[in-house]
Design an enzyme around this catalytic site. Structure first.
Site, PDB file in Angstrom:
ATOM      1  N   ASN A 110     -29.018  -0.977  86.824  1.00  0.00           N
ATOM      2  CA  ASN A 110     -29.699   0.180  86.257  1.00  0.00           C
ATOM      3  C   ASN A 110     -30.278   1.094  87.349  1.00  0.00           C
ATOM      4  O   ASN A 110     -30.628   0.654  88.437  1.00  0.00           O
ATOM      5  CB  ASN A 110     -30.817  -0.290  85.309  1.00  0.00           C
ATOM      6  CG  ASN A 110     -30.252  -0.966  84.062  1.00  0.00           C
ATOM      7  OD1 ASN A 110     -30.786  -1.950  83.609  1.00  0.00           O
ATOM      8  ND2 ASN A 110     -29.165  -0.451  83.516  1.00  0.00           N
TER       9      ASN A 110
ATOM     10  N   SER B  73     -30.158  -1.810  71.017  1.00  0.00           N
ATOM     11  CA  SER B  73     -29.959  -0.909  72.149  1.00  0.00           C
ATOM     12  C   SER B  73     -29.174   0.325  71.736  1.00  0.00           C
ATOM     13  O   SER B  73     -28.366   0.276  70.813  1.00  0.00           O
ATOM     14  CB  SER B  73     -29.158  -1.657  73.231  1.00  0.00           C
ATOM     15  OG  SER B  73     -28.643  -0.763  74.187  1.00  0.00           O
TER      16      SER B  73
ATOM     17  N   LYS C 234     -24.885  -6.727  70.430  1.00  0.00           N
ATOM     18  CA  LYS C 234     -26.094  -6.203  69.775  1.00  0.00           C
ATOM     19  C   LYS C 234     -25.751  -5.696  68.368  1.00  0.00           C
ATOM     20  O   LYS C 234     -26.469  -5.967  67.397  1.00  0.00           O
ATOM     21  CB  LYS C 234     -26.708  -5.069  70.603  1.00  0.00           C
ATOM     22  CG  LYS C 234     -27.397  -5.526  71.881  1.00  0.00           C
ATOM     23  CD  LYS C 234     -28.613  -6.396  71.573  1.00  0.00           C
ATOM     24  CE  LYS C 234     -29.408  -6.708  72.812  1.00  0.00           C
ATOM     25  NZ  LYS C 234     -30.607  -7.533  72.536  1.00  0.00           N
TER      26      LYS C 234
ATOM     27  N   TYR D 106     -21.707  -6.207  75.787  1.00  0.00           N
ATOM     28  CA  TYR D 106     -23.159  -6.268  75.565  1.00  0.00           C
ATOM     29  C   TYR D 106     -23.514  -5.489  74.294  1.00  0.00           C
ATOM     30  O   TYR D 106     -24.165  -6.019  73.389  1.00  0.00           O
ATOM     31  CB  TYR D 106     -23.913  -5.699  76.768  1.00  0.00           C
ATOM     32  CG  TYR D 106     -25.345  -5.344  76.462  1.00  0.00           C
ATOM     33  CD1 TYR D 106     -25.730  -4.012  76.293  1.00  0.00           C
ATOM     34  CD2 TYR D 106     -26.298  -6.335  76.315  1.00  0.00           C
ATOM     35  CE1 TYR D 106     -27.037  -3.686  75.996  1.00  0.00           C
ATOM     36  CE2 TYR D 106     -27.615  -6.010  76.011  1.00  0.00           C
ATOM     37  CZ  TYR D 106     -27.975  -4.684  75.852  1.00  0.00           C
ATOM     38  OH  TYR D 106     -29.269  -4.353  75.536  1.00  0.00           O
TER      39      TYR D 106
ATOM     40  N   TYR E 160     -33.391   0.495  71.689  1.00  0.00           N
ATOM     41  CA  TYR E 160     -34.031   1.011  72.896  1.00  0.00           C
ATOM     42  C   TYR E 160     -33.127   2.014  73.580  1.00  0.00           C
ATOM     43  O   TYR E 160     -31.919   1.771  73.679  1.00  0.00           O
ATOM     44  CB  TYR E 160     -34.262  -0.096  73.922  1.00  0.00           C
ATOM     45  CG  TYR E 160     -35.062  -1.296  73.490  1.00  0.00           C
ATOM     46  CD1 TYR E 160     -35.074  -2.419  74.299  1.00  0.00           C
ATOM     47  CD2 TYR E 160     -35.794  -1.345  72.318  1.00  0.00           C
ATOM     48  CE1 TYR E 160     -35.809  -3.560  73.960  1.00  0.00           C
ATOM     49  CE2 TYR E 160     -36.522  -2.458  71.950  1.00  0.00           C
ATOM     50  CZ  TYR E 160     -36.524  -3.565  72.784  1.00  0.00           C
ATOM     51  OH  TYR E 160     -37.239  -4.679  72.436  1.00  0.00           O
TER      52      TYR E 160
HETATM   53  C1  WQD Z   1     -28.585   5.563  83.883  1.00  0.00           C
HETATM   54  C2  WQD Z   1     -27.922   6.758  84.551  1.00  0.00           C
HETATM   55  C3  WQD Z   1     -25.733   6.272  85.410  1.00  0.00           C
HETATM   56  C4  WQD Z   1     -27.168   3.452  88.463  1.00  0.00           C
HETATM   57  C5  WQD Z   1     -28.216   0.888  80.414  1.00  0.00           C
HETATM   58  C6  WQD Z   1     -27.482  -0.121  79.582  1.00  0.00           C
HETATM   59  C7  WQD Z   1     -28.382  -1.046  78.926  1.00  0.00           C
HETATM   60  C8  WQD Z   1     -29.504  -0.339  78.212  1.00  0.00           C
HETATM   61  C9  WQD Z   1     -29.946   0.960  78.864  1.00  0.00           C
HETATM   62  C10 WQD Z   1     -30.787  -2.066  77.165  1.00  0.00           C
HETATM   63  C11 WQD Z   1     -26.435   6.889  84.206  1.00  0.00           C
HETATM   64  C12 WQD Z   1     -26.717   6.611  86.546  1.00  0.00           C
HETATM   65  C13 WQD Z   1     -27.077   4.347  87.414  1.00  0.00           C
HETATM   66  C14 WQD Z   1     -26.886   3.892  89.783  1.00  0.00           C
HETATM   67  C15 WQD Z   1     -26.468   6.101  88.934  1.00  0.00           C
HETATM   68  N1  WQD Z   1     -30.627  -1.227  78.221  1.00  0.00           N
HETATM   69  N2  WQD Z   1     -26.738   5.643  87.652  1.00  0.00           N
HETATM   70  N3  WQD Z   1     -26.544   5.209  89.973  1.00  0.00           N
HETATM   71  O1  WQD Z   1     -26.084   2.923  81.700  1.00  0.00           O
HETATM   72  O2  WQD Z   1     -27.749   4.555  80.583  1.00  0.00           O
HETATM   73  O3  WQD Z   1     -27.811   2.184  80.035  1.00  0.00           O
HETATM   74  O4  WQD Z   1     -29.609   0.842  80.218  1.00  0.00           O
HETATM   75  O5  WQD Z   1     -30.156  -2.079  76.181  1.00  0.00           O
HETATM   76  O6  WQD Z   1     -28.896  -1.875  79.957  1.00  0.00           O
HETATM   77  O7  WQD Z   1     -26.763   0.491  78.571  1.00  0.00           O
HETATM   78  O8  WQD Z   1     -28.558   2.911  82.281  1.00  0.00           O
HETATM   79  O9  WQD Z   1     -29.774   2.866  84.408  1.00  0.00           O
HETATM   80  O10 WQD Z   1     -27.398   1.950  84.354  1.00  0.00           O
HETATM   81  O11 WQD Z   1     -27.776   4.416  84.163  1.00  0.00           O
HETATM   82  O12 WQD Z   1     -26.136   7.279  89.135  1.00  0.00           O
HETATM   83  O13 WQD Z   1     -26.939   3.118  90.790  1.00  0.00           O
HETATM   84  O14 WQD Z   1     -27.989   6.590  85.959  1.00  0.00           O
HETATM   85  O15 WQD Z   1     -24.457   6.861  85.653  1.00  0.00           O
HETATM   86  O16 WQD Z   1     -26.122   8.277  84.148  1.00  0.00           O
HETATM   87  P1  WQD Z   1     -27.459   3.216  81.161  1.00  0.00           P
HETATM   88  P2  WQD Z   1     -28.384   2.967  83.870  1.00  0.00           P
END
Ligand code: WQD
Length: 346
Positions: free
Chosen positions: A201, A127, A155, A151, A179
């Site tokens: 997410n 990741s 990894k 997490y 990813y």
């Molecule tokens: C994306 C953007 C949030 C939720 C995750 C994890 C991990 C990885 C990739 C596998 C950010 C914003 C989010 C919400 C928001 N997957 N957000 N309101 O944190 O980039 O990474 O996914 O390894 O699972 O690291 O993904 O989808 O949580 O956030 O504003 O209700 O959306 O601040 O900018 P993230 P995310």
């Protein structure tokens, strides 16, 4: 002619199910190993309808070394794609030991079973969370490592373990795929992201809000140093991601990777902000998805976008699908879930 045998651990999950479809459609022989902790029980049946063939499923956990070794021997496995594990960043803070047991313990158990069989090669699901928070616009594989949650740390630990196993000869060769942000669903709308627990997410939240399961999307902060102030991420269609695994397997089957452990980003190289993602999803579903700006989420970085060049150079793979396609496919799948709301509805 015997098919190349591929064991996909976590093959009933969101990413795994899409990898299984692409592998079968490319002519590989696939076996799924999954404990169904984070996968719907009818996913194998849905996969069989998509590919039009039976799929062998072993219900079990990678931490059961005996079961894994037996499966490897009985099924003539040449390559293992290891996806099984826990993946919720937020949950990993509250349950770190569960994450180290499932992710690191599971990987060690799998590698030991692989070592005792015909030593298949490995594709490991990692990741972008292994990278240190960075101001760099694009993250290459040589960017500083420094995960900031259990997490991501789990990894990175597994990546190091895999490297040591390749050096010692316990593992013939391996590719680690880092990813970025997988979203979307198979165009058939028969498989997609169906978090069985409270996913944190963005895309599941947008889709569930559009479906009326949630009141509004909370936008975590609009004071980041980005064009519109909201977080920027590299969203990649899950089918593109799955095709990256096929490219990685073809690379491993070649001569060059013997005795090597390569790490490769799977991303598009294009970043979109939260607001842009919500706007794109609103276009896909035909109405404005309600959202509010709230405070930042602890641990979030401003921008995280892949430098995708190494994947293109070494695997001959690049992502092809647009944000619009990601939203359309994600929404089409979400609409099939009408009667399958998770317990955590708002
Ligand atoms: C994306 C953007 C949030 C939720 C995750 C994890 C991990 C990885 C990739 C596998 C950010 C914003 C989010 C919400 C928001 N997957 N957000 N309101 O944190 O980039 O990474 O996914 O390894 O699972 O690291 O993904 O989808 O949580 O956030 O504003 O209700 O959306 O601040 O900018 P993230 P995310």
């Amino acid at each position: 002619m015997k098919k190349i045998g591929v064991l996909v651990t976590g093959g009933a999950g969101y990413i795994g199910s899409h990898v299984v479809v692409e592998l079968i459609e490319e002519g590989f022989g696939v076996v799924i190993l999954d404990n169904f902790e984070n996968a719907e029980s009818d996913v194998p049946q849905r996969l069989e309808r998509i590919v039009g063939d039976e799929i062998r499923v072993v219900r079990g956990d990678v931490r059961n070394g005996t079961l894994v070794a037996e499966t490897l021997k009985k099924s003539g496995i040449d390559i293992v794609v290891h996806l099984a594990g826990k993946k919720a960043v937020g949950e990993s803070f509250s349950k770190p030991l569960d994450y180290y047991d499932a992710n690191v313990g599971g990987a060690i158990s799998l590698l030991e079973a692989m070592q005792s069989s015909n030593k298949p090669a490995l594709v490991f699901s990692s990741s972008a969370t292994v990278y240190a928070p960075s101001d760099r616009m694009l993250l290459s594989e040589s960017a500083d490592l420094g995960p900031i949650n259990p997490y991501g740390r789990s990894k990175l630990m597994i990546e190091e373990i895999v490297s040591d196993a390749v050096i010692s000869g316990d593992l013939t060769s391996a590719i680690t795929l880092r990813y970025f942000n997988p979203v979307g669903a198979h165009p058939s709308a028969m498989i997609g992201e169906q978090p069985s627990n409270a996913s944190n997410n963005l895309f599941p939240f947008i889709a569930q809000t559009a479906a009326g399961w949630r009141e509004r999307v909370r936008v975590f902060g609009d004071d980041y140093p980005t064009p519109d102030g909201t977080g920027v991420r590299d969203y990649i269609h899950v089918v593109d991601l799955a095709r990256g695994h096929v490219a990685a397997i073809r690379h491993l089957m070649g001569r060059s990777p013997q005795g090597k452990h390569s790490k490769v980003n799977l991303g598009t190289g294009t970043g979109y902000s939260v607001k842009e993602a919500i706007d794109a999803f609103s276009q896909a579903c035909g109405f404005e998805v309600p959202h509010d700006i709230v405070g930042r989420r602890p641990g979030d970085v401003s921008t995280c976008v892949a430098d995708p060049r190494l994947a293109a150079e070494t695997l001959g793979w690049r992502a092809e699908m647009s944000l619009e396609r990601m939203c359309c496919d994600h929404w089409a799948f979400q609409r099939t879930l009408r009667d399958r709301r998770p317990d955590d509805r708002v």
